[in-house]
Design an enzyme around this catalytic site. Sequence first.
Site, short mmCIF file in Angstrom:
data_model
loop_
_atom_site.label_atom_id
_atom_site.label_comp_id
_atom_site.label_asym_id
_atom_site.label_seq_id
_atom_site.Cartn_x
_atom_site.Cartn_y
_atom_site.Cartn_z
N LYS A 79 0.84 -1.19 0.00
CA LYS A 79 0.00 0.00 0.00
C LYS A 79 0.88 1.25 0.00
O LYS A 79 1.92 1.27 0.67
CB LYS A 79 -0.89 -0.04 1.26
N SER A 154 -9.79 1.33 2.93
CA SER A 154 -8.95 2.13 2.07
C SER A 154 -7.87 1.33 1.33
O SER A 154 -7.30 1.84 0.36
CB SER A 154 -8.25 3.22 2.90
N SER A 178 -9.86 -1.10 7.10
CA SER A 178 -9.27 -0.91 5.77
C SER A 178 -8.49 -2.08 5.18
O SER A 178 -8.13 -2.04 4.01
CB SER A 178 -8.37 0.31 5.76
#
Length: 486
Positions: A79, A154, A178
């Site tokens: 990420k 997310s 997330s």
Amino acid sequence: MDLTSKTIAGLSEMLQKRELTSKEAAGLYLERIAALDPSINSYITVTTESALADAEKADKRLASGTDITPLTGVPISVKDIFCTEGLKTTCASRMLEGFIPPYDSTVIKKLKDAGAVILGKTNMDEFAMGSSTENSAFGSTLNPWAEDRVPGGSSGGSAASVAADLCAASIGTDTGGSIRQPASCCGVVGLKPTYGRVSRYGMIAFASSLDQAGPLTKDVKDAAIMLGLMAGRDNCDSTSIDASVPDYAGSLQDNIKGLRIGIPNEYFIEGMDKETEGLVREGIKTLKDAGAVIVDISLPHTEYAVSVYYLVATAEASSNLARYDGVKYGQRVDIGSGLIDMYKATRDAGFGAEVKRRIMLGTYALSSGYYDAYYKKATDVRALIKNDFDEAFKTCDVIATPTAPAPAFKIGERTSDPLTMYLSDIFTISCNLAGLPGISLPCGLTEAGLPTGLQIIGKFLGEQDVLNTAYAYEQARGPITQKPKL
Ligand code: GLN
């Protein structure tokens, strides 16, 4: 079987037997990314050059036959919230444009030391604020199972990159869901460890008392492998827990005879998607048939979790994001006269709408005169939520719930109403507030072919129980035969 759909364990076996080189493996993923990612948009940055260099190093290590981990030579994505030395790190924000960290976050360092090959940095909601990856300055990521739908968020880019076989595995962060919610939306495994199990050093902060890094993988064993390599005390993060790291993968076992699984009635609510509820209940039955004892439990303060979270998380975010002032990092907009004008112009241009909303909400909750009524009250109720779990774990070993109240929603469906977006995390948030580990497992597709997730929550540092329950479920459920059609 296509090599790119292999698990870490599967690839590692081939790499160690020298049936495949790491460079070949990286090449296959990079080709697939070039072919498919322009439509899915799961990566913000593909780091071709450094990936191939990592792979070459890994091949030497594999050839020498020493110091090999299950991740040596295995291509993964990360990420874009983790600082990576020499590689652009954006947190999906214009604010960090041009920011190249001078150091690796601890998690990245650990994975690199294990020999992982980093293919690139994945898309996400800006500063990890969101549940759909639509709040990215670099465009939305599409759900590989249905390209008109969100991948969750997310860590949506990470989840989509695993689901679409654009990497063997990925890492994300989870502040209120997330990792688990996008894992659920994309039909992959996502594990949020106990708060403090994994170091937060070099992970761009959203809400520091909630943030935690964890793996997104194709199966439970891979999650155990990744966690084992990521976890541990780190002197650079004083909140990291000083407890030895078990051999999660080596200790994985699927015997859950007599294991008490608590089912909280507060997690099967009016208005939730009926198909999701049905699939999750079937998943619980699978666990029962495998020998677990199902017990009814209650987590009575669940209804306050979303409100508490949006006070605590925004308050912490407003403090954490104060550092983006145009002086220290990323972009600067130098208009007007003087420093204050520069701050204002930079923050106005750099942050997206959701981030601005959260900074305002958080600043308000912390402001004098409102602090006791909002922030302090929220932290008091947070203690009650944590206490609910302590009570529940007197009668059960792990807890099973849906990960999300519905499958992936359509792109654009919730962007105009932040409140309905916030409700996507209704079943994942409590785990963060209480600091507990939780995993999301794929538990079947809806009629429309959309993945759903079964969540297993464990006790403080109870990752092994969570993983074993998940593994038992996976074994009993059998392999997933459907793949996204790309
Ligand atoms: N979706 C939640 C939010 O918008 C959780 C985000 C996260 O876990 N980073 O805050």
